[in-house]
Write a protein that holds these residues in place. Sequence first.
Motif, PDB file in Angstrom:
ATOM      1  N   THR A 113       0.815  -1.075   0.045  1.00 48.06           N
ATOM      2  CA  THR A 113      -0.096  -0.026  -0.049  1.00 48.06           C
ATOM      3  C   THR A 113       0.752   1.165   0.104  1.00 48.06           C
ATOM      4  O   THR A 113       0.371   2.411  -0.718  1.00 48.06           O
ATOM      5  N   ILE A 114       2.077   1.230   0.752  1.00 47.01           N
ATOM      6  CA  ILE A 114       2.812   2.335   0.985  1.00 47.01           C
ATOM      7  C   ILE A 114       4.311   2.107   0.542  1.00 47.01           C
ATOM      8  O   ILE A 114       5.002   1.778   1.749  1.00 47.01           O
ATOM      9  N   PRO A 115       4.502   1.586  -0.734  1.00 50.25           N
ATOM     10  CA  PRO A 115       5.984   1.246  -0.798  1.00 50.25           C
ATOM     11  C   PRO A 115       7.303   1.966  -0.418  1.00 50.25           C
ATOM     12  O   PRO A 115       8.065   1.272  -0.283  1.00 50.25           O
ATOM     13  N   ASP A 116       6.895   3.160  -0.358  1.00 51.32           N
ATOM     14  CA  ASP A 116       8.099   4.180   0.158  1.00 51.32           C
ATOM     15  C   ASP A 116       8.507   3.863   1.721  1.00 51.32           C
ATOM     16  O   ASP A 116       9.534   4.461   1.996  1.00 51.32           O
ATOM     17  N   GLY A 117       7.661   3.232   2.389  1.00 56.37           N
ATOM     18  CA  GLY A 117       7.724   3.051   3.872  1.00 56.37           C
ATOM     19  C   GLY A 117       8.795   1.946   4.220  1.00 56.37           C
ATOM     20  O   GLY A 117       8.842   1.494   5.511  1.00 56.37           O
ATOM     21  N   TRP A 118       9.391   1.065   3.260  1.00 53.18           N
ATOM     22  CA  TRP A 118      10.118   0.057   3.652  1.00 53.18           C
ATOM     23  C   TRP A 118      11.315   0.019   4.430  1.00 53.18           C
ATOM     24  O   TRP A 118      11.392  -0.354   5.487  1.00 53.18           O
ATOM     25  N   ALA A 119      12.083   1.125   4.230  1.00 54.60           N
ATOM     26  CA  ALA A 119      13.503   1.279   5.081  1.00 54.60           C
ATOM     27  C   ALA A 119      13.125   1.779   6.535  1.00 54.60           C
ATOM     28  O   ALA A 119      13.537   1.403   7.419  1.00 54.60           O
ATOM     29  N   ASN A 120      12.248   2.790   6.749  1.00 54.60           N
ATOM     30  CA  ASN A 120      12.180   3.293   7.947  1.00 54.60           C
ATOM     31  C   ASN A 120      11.034   2.699   8.977  1.00 54.60           C
ATOM     32  O   ASN A 120      11.084   2.661   9.945  1.00 54.60           O
ATOM     33  N   PHE A 121      10.188   2.015   8.267  1.00 52.60           N
ATOM     34  CA  PHE A 121       9.061   1.260   9.027  1.00 52.60           C
ATOM     35  C   PHE A 121       8.811  -0.341   8.648  1.00 52.60           C
ATOM     36  O   PHE A 121       9.076  -0.892   9.689  1.00 52.60           O
ATOM     37  N   HIS A 122       8.577  -0.703   7.501  1.00 51.49           N
ATOM     38  CA  HIS A 122       8.239  -1.928   7.165  1.00 51.49           C
ATOM     39  C   HIS A 122       9.345  -3.131   7.669  1.00 51.49           C
ATOM     40  O   HIS A 122       9.031  -3.897   8.123  1.00 51.49           O
ATOM     41  N   LEU A 123      10.419  -2.598   6.948  1.00 48.34           N
ATOM     42  CA  LEU A 123      11.797  -3.722   7.330  1.00 48.34           C
ATOM     43  C   LEU A 123      11.860  -3.879   8.803  1.00 48.34           C
ATOM     44  O   LEU A 123      11.863  -5.023   9.302  1.00 48.34           O
ATOM     45  N   PRO A 124      11.909  -2.911   9.736  1.00 45.69           N
ATOM     46  CA  PRO A 124      11.897  -3.351  11.160  1.00 45.69           C
ATOM     47  C   PRO A 124      10.865  -3.999  11.531  1.00 45.69           C
ATOM     48  O   PRO A 124      10.902  -4.586  12.382  1.00 45.69           O
ATOM     49  N   TRP A 125       9.642  -3.550  11.238  1.00 44.72           N
ATOM     50  CA  TRP A 125       8.344  -4.250  11.745  1.00 44.72           C
ATOM     51  C   TRP A 125       8.546  -5.784  11.249  1.00 44.72           C
ATOM     52  O   TRP A 125       8.255  -6.791  12.040  1.00 44.72           O
ATOM     53  N   ALA A 126       9.047  -5.979  10.084  1.00 47.62           N
ATOM     54  CA  ALA A 126       8.933  -7.310   9.322  1.00 47.62           C
ATOM     55  C   ALA A 126       9.942  -8.074  10.356  1.00 47.62           C
ATOM     56  O   ALA A 126      10.011  -9.038  10.671  1.00 47.62           O
ATOM     57  N   ALA A 127      11.210  -7.593  10.578  1.00 45.76           N
ATOM     58  CA  ALA A 127      12.252  -8.125  11.139  1.00 45.76           C
ATOM     59  C   ALA A 127      11.877  -8.504  12.609  1.00 45.76           C
ATOM     60  O   ALA A 127      12.049  -9.687  12.990  1.00 45.76           O
ATOM     61  N   MET A 128      11.351  -7.768  13.125  1.00 47.40           N
ATOM     62  CA  MET A 128      10.765  -7.885  14.659  1.00 47.40           C
ATOM     63  C   MET A 128       9.726  -9.105  14.655  1.00 47.40           C
ATOM     64  O   MET A 128       9.700 -10.026  15.394  1.00 47.40           O
ATOM     65  N   ALA A 129       8.696  -8.873  13.804  1.00 45.94           N
ATOM     66  CA  ALA A 129       7.696  -9.901  13.669  1.00 45.94           C
ATOM     67  C   ALA A 129       8.324 -11.185  13.200  1.00 45.94           C
ATOM     68  O   ALA A 129       8.015 -12.161  13.965  1.00 45.94           O
ATOM     69  N   LEU A 130       9.184 -11.446  12.311  1.00 48.18           N
ATOM     70  CA  LEU A 130      10.018 -12.612  12.034  1.00 48.18           C
ATOM     71  C   LEU A 130      10.584 -13.348  12.969  1.00 48.18           C
ATOM     72  O   LEU A 130      10.527 -14.408  13.411  1.00 48.18           O
ATOM     73  N   ALA A 131      11.429 -12.556  13.948  1.00 47.26           N
ATOM     74  CA  ALA A 131      12.062 -12.822  15.056  1.00 47.26           C
ATOM     75  C   ALA A 131      11.157 -13.649  16.127  1.00 47.26           C
ATOM     76  O   ALA A 131      11.294 -14.562  16.834  1.00 47.26           O
TER      77      ALA A 131
END
Length: 162
Positions: A113-131
Amino acid sequence: MSELPRRVEAGLAAIPPSLPLLALRLALAVPFFRSGLTKWDGFLQLSGGARYLFNEEFKLHILGGVYDFPLPIFSAYLSGIAEIVLPILLVLGLGTRFAAFGLLVMTAVIQLTIPDGWANFHLPWAAMALALVVFGGGRLAVDGFLFGHGRVIARQRMKPAA
């Protein structure tokens, strides 16, 4: 390696895994819960802002195309419910892996939905969720008390290098 770095490393290795897992659960829960609160004007009363966003603003960016959300009001309700329930489960450590997986899927949809948010938000959220999907909530979670999942983490700990 001199004595001081070894002692520091040993001290850091002695931190119980449940503490960083608790920190991950809290860090992941907060932004989703806060977002969920903005979607409601009362018990199961979807806010006008959420209706507008899902109907007019939010679009899925897939393979170079831009598409409307399917069933936007239903999607808004589902998103709003998930953004309240899943973070509460995470904080409690109840169904931690399930809740983290749900937030990982939500993060993927948010990325579309918001492709520009990957570096600041989505990548850290995904990393935390995956852990949390992989390691669970630890001993400081309801899961750990009920099912003993915290013991799995303790057995997986690596010993400091010699």
